[in-house]
Design an enzyme around this catalytic site. Structure first.
Site, PDB file in Angstrom:
ATOM      1  N   GLY A 281       0.823  -1.202   0.000  1.00 33.31           N
ATOM      2  CA  GLY A 281       0.000   0.000   0.000  1.00 33.31           C
ATOM      3  C   GLY A 281       0.853   1.247   0.000  1.00 33.31           C
TER       4      GLY A 281
ATOM      5  CB  THR B 191       2.434   4.021   4.833  1.00 28.42           C
ATOM      6  OG1 THR B 191       1.167   3.572   5.353  1.00 28.42           O
ATOM      7  CG2 THR B 191       2.296   5.455   4.350  1.00 28.42           C
TER       8      THR B 191
ATOM      9  N   GLY C  75      -5.918  -0.500 -11.291  1.00 26.44           N
ATOM     10  CA  GLY C  75      -5.087  -0.925 -10.169  1.00 26.44           C
ATOM     11  C   GLY C  75      -5.090  -2.436 -10.012  1.00 26.44           C
TER      12      GLY C  75
ATOM     13  CG  ASP D 161      -5.740  -1.932  -5.489  1.00 21.52           C
ATOM     14  OD1 ASP D 161      -5.588  -1.595  -6.680  1.00 21.52           O
ATOM     15  OD2 ASP D 161      -6.108  -1.116  -4.618  1.00 21.52           O
ATOM     16  NE  ARG D 162     -10.965   0.015  -9.310  1.00 23.04           N
ATOM     17  CZ  ARG D 162     -11.426   0.827 -10.248  1.00 23.04           C
ATOM     18  NH1 ARG D 162     -10.600   1.666 -10.871  1.00 23.04           N
ATOM     19  NH2 ARG D 162     -12.705   0.795 -10.593  1.00 23.04           N
TER      20      ARG D 162
ATOM     21  CG  ASP E 218      -9.904  -2.001  -1.015  1.00 24.53           C
ATOM     22  OD1 ASP E 218      -9.709  -1.572   0.135  1.00 24.53           O
ATOM     23  OD2 ASP E 218      -9.055  -2.664  -1.649  1.00 24.53           O
TER      24      ASP E 218
ATOM     25  CB  THR F 279     -15.534  22.743  14.812  1.00 20.64           C
ATOM     26  OG1 THR F 279     -16.233  23.970  15.015  1.00 20.64           O
ATOM     27  CG2 THR F 279     -14.971  22.714  13.396  1.00 20.64           C
TER      28      THR F 279
END
Length: 263
Positions: free
Chosen positions: A11, A13, A95, A97-98, A118, A173
């Site tokens: 991925g 990181t 991708g 991954d897809r 995902d 907020t």
């Protein structure tokens, strides 16, 4: 006992790892990107027959070279050999991954329409028709990307990291930002499920990715949360290469594998 395969899902990181033997996942782990020492520790002295790498970006050449010291390496891309018919118009930008998610989902639920969600850095929605055609889908910003964008493109909004169950109406907020991100994504997911499922009775919905658990709890029952779906798909793609080549794998870099006779 079957071949021993090391599967890497790289991925932005972190890298997810899995060891497969005889078509079954033996163990999983998550490490920092590029930590080949951790990969060798994960193997525990075992020598894999093959290593398969899928990445949301271009894999680091240094990491690939180091992996090749352990075993032959197959780097997957969106146009790698696949058992699915692929109707995507820009296959070269799809991708890996897809594609892997779609392959794994169809393997689990053959003969049924499937929507794979995902929920990671980006949220991807991928649809497979009942006959096994990958149609395509949609991409939108994920939870943390939305948080960073609102902080970066406003003068006074703080950067927030919402807890898994924010209140629907924020009274500060920070709470309002958390509610907007969480329930905005939840509503987006519900919209895709409703609109695509309306034309596809019996559509299966599968959710994976780092934020999957956060959202599956808020969706209707009957949705499958499969955290290792991408790894499962990468392994299925490796097995598909083996089947087409009689066990001789065309190990190389992304894009070198072409497309399968199935499309």
């Amino acid at each position: 006992m079957g071949t021993l395969d090391l599967i890497l899902d790289i991925g932005n990181t972190r890298t997810k790892l899995a060891i497969y033997q005889g078509g079954r996942a033996l163990s999983h782990q998550v490490i920092e990107n590029g930590d080949t020492a951790a990969i060798e520790e994960f193997l525990g002295g075992a020598v894999p027959d093959a290593i398969t790498v899928g990445s949301t970006a271009n894999p680091d050449p240094t990491t690939i070279a180091q992996l090749r010291q352990l075993a032959p390496v197959l780097v997957l891309s969106g146009d790698s050999l696949s058992p699915l018919q692929v109707a995507y118009g820009t296959r070269h930008t799809l991708g890996a991954d897809r594609l892997a998610n779609a392959v794994a989902a169809v393997g689990r639920f053959p003969g049924r329409p499937i929507l794979v969600i995902d929920a990671g850095t980006c949220i991807t929605y991928d649809l497979c028709e009942a006959e096994g055609t990958y149609r395509g889908g949609a991409i939108s910003p994920g939870m943390h990307m939305r948080s960073k964008a609102m902080y970066a493109y406003s003068a006074r909004l703080p950067k927030v990291d919402p807890d898994p169950s924010p209140e629907f109406l924020g009274e500060t907020t920070e709470d309002s930002l958390a509610a907007g991100m969480h329930f905005g994504i939840l509503g987006e997911m519900e919209g895709f499920i409703r609109r695509l499922g309306k034309e596809r009775p019996g559509m299966v919905v599968v959710i994976t990715g780092g934020d999957a658990v956060r959202f599956v709890r808020g969706l209707e029952s009957g949705i499958f949360a499969l955290p290792y779906l991408t790894l499962e798909g990468y392994h299925a793609l490796l097995q598909h290469h083996r089947a087409l080549t009689g066990g001789v794998l065309p190990f190389g870099t992304a894009g070198s594998s072409g497309t399968s006779p199935a499309g």
